[in-house]
Write a protein that holds these residues in place. Structure first.
Motif, mmCIF file in Angstrom:
data_model
loop_
_atom_site.group_PDB
_atom_site.id
_atom_site.type_symbol
_atom_site.label_atom_id
_atom_site.label_comp_id
_atom_site.label_asym_id
_atom_site.label_seq_id
_atom_site.Cartn_x
_atom_site.Cartn_y
_atom_site.Cartn_z
ATOM 1 N N GLU A 192 0.758 -1.103 0.079
ATOM 2 C CA GLU A 192 0.032 -0.037 0.049
ATOM 3 C C GLU A 192 0.895 1.181 -0.046
ATOM 4 O O GLU A 192 1.675 1.377 0.908
ATOM 5 N N PHE A 193 0.703 2.160 -0.918
ATOM 6 C CA PHE A 193 1.235 3.409 -1.147
ATOM 7 C C PHE A 193 0.378 4.373 -0.960
ATOM 8 O O PHE A 193 -0.894 4.542 -1.488
ATOM 9 N N GLN A 194 0.627 5.695 -0.012
ATOM 10 C CA GLN A 194 -0.500 6.669 0.320
ATOM 11 C C GLN A 194 0.292 7.865 -0.206
ATOM 12 O O GLN A 194 1.360 8.175 0.749
ATOM 13 N N ASP A 195 -0.084 8.672 -1.092
ATOM 14 C CA ASP A 195 0.774 9.753 -1.687
ATOM 15 C C ASP A 195 -0.018 10.848 -2.325
ATOM 16 O O ASP A 195 -1.200 10.707 -2.555
ATOM 17 N N TRP A 196 0.740 11.895 -2.607
ATOM 18 C CA TRP A 196 -0.119 13.113 -3.096
ATOM 19 C C TRP A 196 0.292 13.104 -4.460
ATOM 20 O O TRP A 196 1.165 12.885 -5.114
ATOM 21 N N ASP A 197 -0.532 14.068 -5.326
ATOM 22 C CA ASP A 197 -0.159 14.757 -6.503
ATOM 23 C C ASP A 197 0.122 16.082 -5.680
ATOM 24 O O ASP A 197 -0.614 16.894 -5.219
ATOM 25 N N GLY A 198 1.545 16.500 -5.822
ATOM 26 C CA GLY A 198 2.261 17.550 -5.536
ATOM 27 C C GLY A 198 1.615 18.851 -5.512
ATOM 28 O O GLY A 198 1.623 19.810 -4.794
ATOM 29 N N TYR A 199 1.025 18.900 -7.072
ATOM 30 C CA TYR A 199 0.660 20.371 -7.248
ATOM 31 C C TYR A 199 -0.779 20.472 -6.824
ATOM 32 O O TYR A 199 -1.891 19.791 -7.504
ATOM 33 N N ALA A 200 -1.003 21.444 -6.135
ATOM 34 C CA ALA A 200 -2.214 21.723 -5.581
ATOM 35 C C ALA A 200 -3.057 22.593 -6.644
ATOM 36 O O ALA A 200 -2.465 23.147 -7.674
ATOM 37 N N TYR A 201 -4.541 22.846 -6.349
ATOM 38 C CA TYR A 201 -5.106 23.582 -7.326
ATOM 39 C C TYR A 201 -6.462 24.196 -6.217
ATOM 40 O O TYR A 201 -6.594 23.900 -5.246
ATOM 41 N N SER A 202 -7.210 24.984 -7.150
ATOM 42 C CA SER A 202 -8.428 25.382 -6.555
ATOM 43 C C SER A 202 -9.515 25.296 -7.769
ATOM 44 O O SER A 202 -9.300 25.520 -8.722
ATOM 45 N N GLU A 203 -10.603 25.028 -7.266
ATOM 46 C CA GLU A 203 -11.804 24.664 -8.376
ATOM 47 C C GLU A 203 -12.335 25.901 -8.718
ATOM 48 O O GLU A 203 -13.134 26.139 -9.654
ATOM 49 N N ASP A 204 -11.991 27.029 -8.100
ATOM 50 C CA ASP A 204 -12.755 28.188 -8.595
ATOM 51 C C ASP A 204 -11.534 29.566 -9.003
ATOM 52 O O ASP A 204 -11.941 30.582 -9.237
ATOM 53 N N GLY A 205 -10.259 29.035 -9.345
ATOM 54 C CA GLY A 205 -9.356 29.563 -9.848
ATOM 55 C C GLY A 205 -8.666 30.625 -8.768
ATOM 56 O O GLY A 205 -7.935 31.470 -9.117
ATOM 57 N N SER A 206 -8.985 30.674 -7.476
ATOM 58 C CA SER A 206 -8.578 31.559 -6.527
ATOM 59 C C SER A 206 -7.125 31.210 -5.985
ATOM 60 O O SER A 206 -6.500 32.264 -5.664
ATOM 61 N N LEU A 207 -6.395 30.102 -6.469
ATOM 62 C CA LEU A 207 -5.150 29.961 -6.344
ATOM 63 C C LEU A 207 -4.187 30.608 -7.188
ATOM 64 O O LEU A 207 -3.085 31.032 -7.081
ATOM 65 N N ALA A 208 -5.027 31.070 -8.512
ATOM 66 C CA ALA A 208 -4.072 31.512 -9.811
ATOM 67 C C ALA A 208 -3.417 32.731 -9.263
ATOM 68 O O ALA A 208 -4.042 33.666 -8.887
ATOM 69 N N GLY A 209 -2.151 32.977 -9.677
ATOM 70 C CA GLY A 209 -1.345 34.298 -9.248
ATOM 71 C C GLY A 209 -1.108 34.624 -7.808
ATOM 72 O O GLY A 209 -0.528 35.477 -7.954
ATOM 73 N N THR A 210 -1.135 33.737 -7.007
ATOM 74 C CA THR A 210 -0.735 33.975 -5.468
ATOM 75 C C THR A 210 0.582 33.509 -5.441
ATOM 76 O O THR A 210 1.155 32.797 -6.148
ATOM 77 N N TYR A 215 5.213 29.688 -4.799
ATOM 78 C CA TYR A 215 5.805 28.936 -3.943
ATOM 79 C C TYR A 215 5.946 27.309 -4.542
ATOM 80 O O TYR A 215 7.185 26.601 -4.649
ATOM 81 N N TYR A 216 4.624 26.747 -4.876
ATOM 82 C CA TYR A 216 4.746 25.509 -5.485
ATOM 83 C C TYR A 216 5.267 25.204 -6.586
ATOM 84 O O TYR A 216 6.002 24.389 -7.130
ATOM 85 N N ASP A 217 5.203 26.243 -7.612
ATOM 86 C CA ASP A 217 5.834 26.110 -8.827
ATOM 87 C C ASP A 217 7.447 26.024 -8.595
ATOM 88 O O ASP A 217 8.170 25.343 -9.441
ATOM 89 N N GLU A 218 8.007 27.063 -7.956
ATOM 90 C CA GLU A 218 9.338 27.161 -7.711
ATOM 91 C C GLU A 218 9.993 26.091 -7.337
ATOM 92 O O GLU A 218 11.140 25.404 -7.380
ATOM 93 N N VAL A 219 9.278 25.696 -5.887
ATOM 94 C CA VAL A 219 9.841 24.448 -5.107
ATOM 95 C C VAL A 219 9.832 23.243 -5.914
ATOM 96 O O VAL A 219 10.786 22.428 -6.099
ATOM 97 N N TYR A 220 8.532 23.017 -6.409
ATOM 98 C CA TYR A 220 8.564 21.715 -7.209
ATOM 99 C C TYR A 220 9.425 21.648 -8.396
ATOM 100 O O TYR A 220 9.932 20.529 -8.802
ATOM 101 N N GLY A 221 9.605 22.677 -8.967
ATOM 102 C CA GLY A 221 10.494 22.861 -10.240
ATOM 103 C C GLY A 221 11.946 22.570 -9.797
ATOM 104 O O GLY A 221 12.607 21.832 -10.638
ATOM 105 N N ALA A 222 12.303 22.789 -8.634
ATOM 106 C CA ALA A 222 13.570 22.589 -8.184
ATOM 107 C C ALA A 222 13.743 21.142 -7.722
ATOM 108 O O ALA A 222 14.718 20.512 -8.286
ATOM 109 N N PHE A 223 12.783 20.674 -7.333
ATOM 110 C CA PHE A 223 12.745 19.114 -7.139
ATOM 111 C C PHE A 223 12.737 18.265 -8.309
ATOM 112 O O PHE A 223 13.622 17.385 -8.596
ATOM 113 N N GLU A 224 11.985 18.697 -9.431
ATOM 114 C CA GLU A 224 11.873 18.259 -10.568
ATOM 115 C C GLU A 224 13.332 18.196 -11.334
ATOM 116 O O GLU A 224 13.845 17.173 -11.793
ATOM 117 N N LYS A 225 14.048 19.358 -11.182
ATOM 118 C CA LYS A 225 15.286 19.444 -11.736
ATOM 119 C C LYS A 225 16.247 18.574 -11.016
ATOM 120 O O LYS A 225 17.258 18.175 -11.867
#
Length: 332
Positions: A192-210, A215-225
């Motif tokens: 059994e594996f329990q894990d995330w889709d690391g990229y969060a979202y908002s269903e109403d668009g309220s996360l966009a541009g914040t 933070y997540y774009d920069e940090v996960y971009g570094a992890f992916e690098k």
């Protein structure tokens, strides 16, 4: 809406925003000691100290998050969050009464300890890069210091149950790891594996541009690098199939960030998520951004602070998807 954990289909919205117009701002175990599979050599205990945080010494650089007390407290908060999600269950697999169990990337060892309490007949092993687990534990628990992405030697002494949780941004090759699990679990046994889709979202668009999204774009971009997997959750089912597992089950949970949900169950989940993420903003970003994107410490702290402020706004309705996937090795 009930307080039971809810399995949902993709693109199904269950977390509703609470309207709040008054809000103005957006076990004691005796004397038994755990045993380790090897002596704690100098490489294990000589931790790396960097940017005010402490990191593992064994296989230095294999894992980019700290192992200090602050981080251990955060991991224990996440443990409570996962218990809330799963209605106080440690796992969902129909495992019966296993005799031999391993917890991969055990961290503070809290899952292994709780599992050992529930299953006193089982030998429970917690495996991690850091020796940060407690010493007073149930007599059927031991901890190993090892790299779970290295070659395993468990095939000749396989497990009834293999468990892994919250390995996002910790593993470079999940597919290979899950194939090693297949080879190391008994016929008829469960993984059994329990894990995330690391990229969060908002269903109403309220996360966009914040700053939270940045933070997540920069940090996960570094992890992916650096070669780490940032979105294991939705890929687990495919990796389980590729490894040869059968009777595969998938549960997906929407996890809100913050106190904005209307439903009391999701509000409670969101509160735990808020506490755990706020405690981890700097921890999650410092090594990844300074080592792989050449950021300065002060720049990382500033980004974490701005993201933390956005996360507290009721107008930002961030959600993360958490997956529980389990499968069985064929009996024959």
């Amino acid at each position: 809406m009930s307080n039971q954990p809810t399995a949902i289909d993709n693109n199904t919205a269950l977390v509703n925003v609470e309207v709040d117009t008054s809000y103005e701002n957006d076990s004691s175990y005796g004397d038994e000691l755990s045993s380790y599979s090897e002596s704690l050599t100098s490489s294990v205990l000589e931790y790396r100290h960097e940017n005010g945080r402490r990191y593992h010494g064994f296989r230095d650089g294999s894992y980019l998050l700290p192992n200090d007390e602050q981080e251990n407290d955060r991991l224990d908060m996440l443990h409570e969050l996962f218990l809330q999600l799963l209605n106080r269950r440690l796992y969902l697999s129909p495992i019966g009464k296993p005799q031999r169990v391993i917890d991969l990337g055990t961290g503070t060892g809290i899952w292994a300890i709780d599992f050992a309490d529930e299953h006193p007949q089982a030998e429970v092993i917690g495996c991690d890069l850091s020796p940060t687990q407690p010493t007073l534990v149930p007599p059927n628990v031991k901890f190993l210091i090892d790299d779970i992405e290295a070659e395993w030697t468990y095939e000749k002494n396989p497990f009834d149950f293999i468990h892994a949780r919250n390995l996002v941004v910790s593993i470079r090759d999940f597919g290979r790891l899950i194939k090693q699990c297949y080879r190391s679990v008994k016929p008829g046994g469960w993984v059994e594996f329990q894990d995330w889709d690391g990229y969060a979202y908002s269903e109403d668009g309220s996360l966009a541009g914040t700053n939270l999204q940045r933070y997540y774009d920069e940090v996960y971009g570094a992890f992916e690098k650096a070669g780490y997997e940032t979105r294991p959750g939705p890929k687990l089912e495919g990796w389980f199939k590729d490894a040869g597992f059968v009777n595969i089950h998938v549960r997906k949970f929407q996890v809100p960030y913050g106190v904005w949900p209307k439903d009391p169950h999701f509000k409670k989940i969101g509160t735990w998520m808020l506490a755990a993420i706020e405690a981890g903003f700097e921890a999650g970003a410092l090594a990844a951004l300074t080592r792989y994107k050449e950021w300065m410490k002060d720049e990382v702290i500033a980004l974490a602070s701005r993201a933390r402020a956005d996360g507290r706004k009721r107008s930002v309705h961030m959600i993360g998807d958490f997956y529980v996937v389990y499968g069985q090795r064929p009996a024959n």
